[in-house]
Design a protein around this motif. Structure first.
Motif, short mmCIF file in Angstrom:
data_model
loop_
_atom_site.label_atom_id
_atom_site.label_comp_id
_atom_site.label_asym_id
_atom_site.label_seq_id
_atom_site.Cartn_x
_atom_site.Cartn_y
_atom_site.Cartn_z
N GLU A 135 69.02 26.84 58.16
CA GLU A 135 67.75 27.15 58.80
C GLU A 135 66.74 27.54 57.74
O GLU A 135 67.06 28.26 56.80
N ARG A 136 65.51 27.08 57.91
CA ARG A 136 64.49 27.23 56.87
C ARG A 136 63.18 27.70 57.48
O ARG A 136 62.77 27.22 58.54
N ILE A 137 62.54 28.66 56.83
CA ILE A 137 61.22 29.13 57.23
C ILE A 137 60.26 28.83 56.09
O ILE A 137 60.40 29.38 54.99
N ASP A 138 59.32 27.93 56.33
CA ASP A 138 58.32 27.60 55.31
C ASP A 138 57.24 28.69 55.28
O ASP A 138 56.75 29.12 56.32
N LEU A 139 56.88 29.11 54.09
CA LEU A 139 55.90 30.16 53.90
C LEU A 139 54.56 29.58 53.46
O LEU A 139 54.49 28.43 53.02
#
Length: 351
Positions: free
Chosen positions: A59-63
């Motif tokens: 799972e990835r959260i782009d900033l």
């Protein structure tokens, strides 16, 4: 502990003395891991973008892009592959630029697994501002480290993020404490120490003799924050011996409570012989209650360490994976890791 290698990551559990592969399909080549909070890791990718990654589920959260930072004194613009122009904004509108590479980027992360809230803090090494964002932000906010800051609280030697509280060890050896929880920006809640700390002189000669060492080869001072919010000062030293062994020592201090009293000028730090029922994860800059983590083999009065310069760059960065018993003043290392081609490693607490 998570070991970072070419193209991926591996999980090492000291209690089992076993290495586990993380996700097979995710290629982390080109990534550099800056910090972690539980299972979440802050990384910068090959295109100089900050991301939060769960290395177990992918799972990835782009900033927001680094160039989105908003503040009164600096702005950041991309300037080619892994380079940025960092410009000081004067009141007359004139900008002077200094190029920094992404390898100079340092970062901190805190994630609340229950609510999903997070805080990201970053800095270009040696520059005079810090950027931060929280969940829901589409840009970073600027925190000056020099302009408009009282002299004693200027500059950064080390940083710790604990929830919405950001602590840093200043150039003049004070601790600056910022509350990042506000909707309209940060609030400085630093204690008003009249004098900087005075660390007792460590007996390097005596320690060399005790350890059978030839000389000191490296030393760092870090800060850490206890579960109650008290700042600790941790002095670590590595020694050279006539063998391949590289012993390391740790000394942990806290400020004398009398320091705040107007009747005394004593700012000597008090050395701690015990952390009580807590363990210190120096990579994270925090102590944790062992009772909450006993199922994964965390032991009280131990210091978990990989390197002392995660928040400030050095010409020679020394990876030294060890656990230090503060009571017996002895190190424990892990021979099983010598077979791995580890580029970097970080202790972490799975949530």
């Amino acid at each position: 502990m998570l070991s970072l290698e070419e193209g991926g990551c591996r999980l090492y559990i000291p209690e089992e003395d076993r290495v586990y592969d993380t996700t097979k399909s995710c290629d982390f080549s080109g990534y550099r891991f800056l910090a972690n909070s539980g299972k979440w890791f802050l990384a910068v990718d090959s295109r100089s973008r900050l991301v939060i990654i769960d290395v177990f589920s992918e799972e990835r959260i782009d900033l927001p892009p680094l160039g989105s930072i908003k503040g009164d004194f600096h702005k950041v613009e991309a300037a080619g592959d892994k380079k940025f122009d960092v410009m000081f904004i004067e009141h007359i509108g004139f900008c002077s630029g200094v190029i920094k590479t992404v390898e100079d980027l340092r970062g901190l992360l805190w994630v609340d697994d229950k609510s999903g809230e997070y805080v990201v803090v970053w800095q270009f090494e040696g520059h005079e501002f810090v950027g931060y964002c929280k969940k829901g932000d589409d840009h970073y906010r600027e925190i000056p480290t020099k302009i408009g800051v009282p002299r004693d609280l200027q500059g950064i030697n080390d940083m710790v993020l604990k929830g919405y509280s950001l602590y840093w060890f200043t150039k003049r050896e004070f601790v600056r404490h910022l509350d990042l929880s506000g909707e309209d920006g940060y609030k400085d809640v630093s204690e008003n120490h009249r004098l900087p700390m005075w660390m007792p002189t460590l007996g390097s000669k005596e320690e060399c003799e005790r350890l059978g060492a030839v000389k000191t080869i490296a030393g760092t001072i870090n800060i850490a924050v206890t579960t109650s919010g008290e700042a600790l000062y941790v002095h670590s030293k590595a020694y050279e011996t006539s063998t391949l062994e590289r012993p390391r020592t740790f000394h942990v201090y806290k400020r004398d409570p009398k320091d705040l009293h107007p009747s005394t000028n004593d700012t000597r730090l008090l050395e701690l012989d015990s952390l009580g029922d807590e363990a210190l994860f120096l990579d994270l800059g925090i102590t944790v209650k062992v009772e909450a983590h006993h199922t994964i083999g965390i032991e009280p009065n131990y210091i978990y360490f990989t390197r002392g310069d995660r928040n400030r760059r050095r010409r020679v960065s020394c990876l030294d994976i060890c656990v230090y018993n503060l009571a017996t003043k002895t190190n424990k290392r892990f021979p099983s890791l010598s077979n791995l081609k580890v580029k970097d490693a970080q202790w972490f607490l799975p949530s």
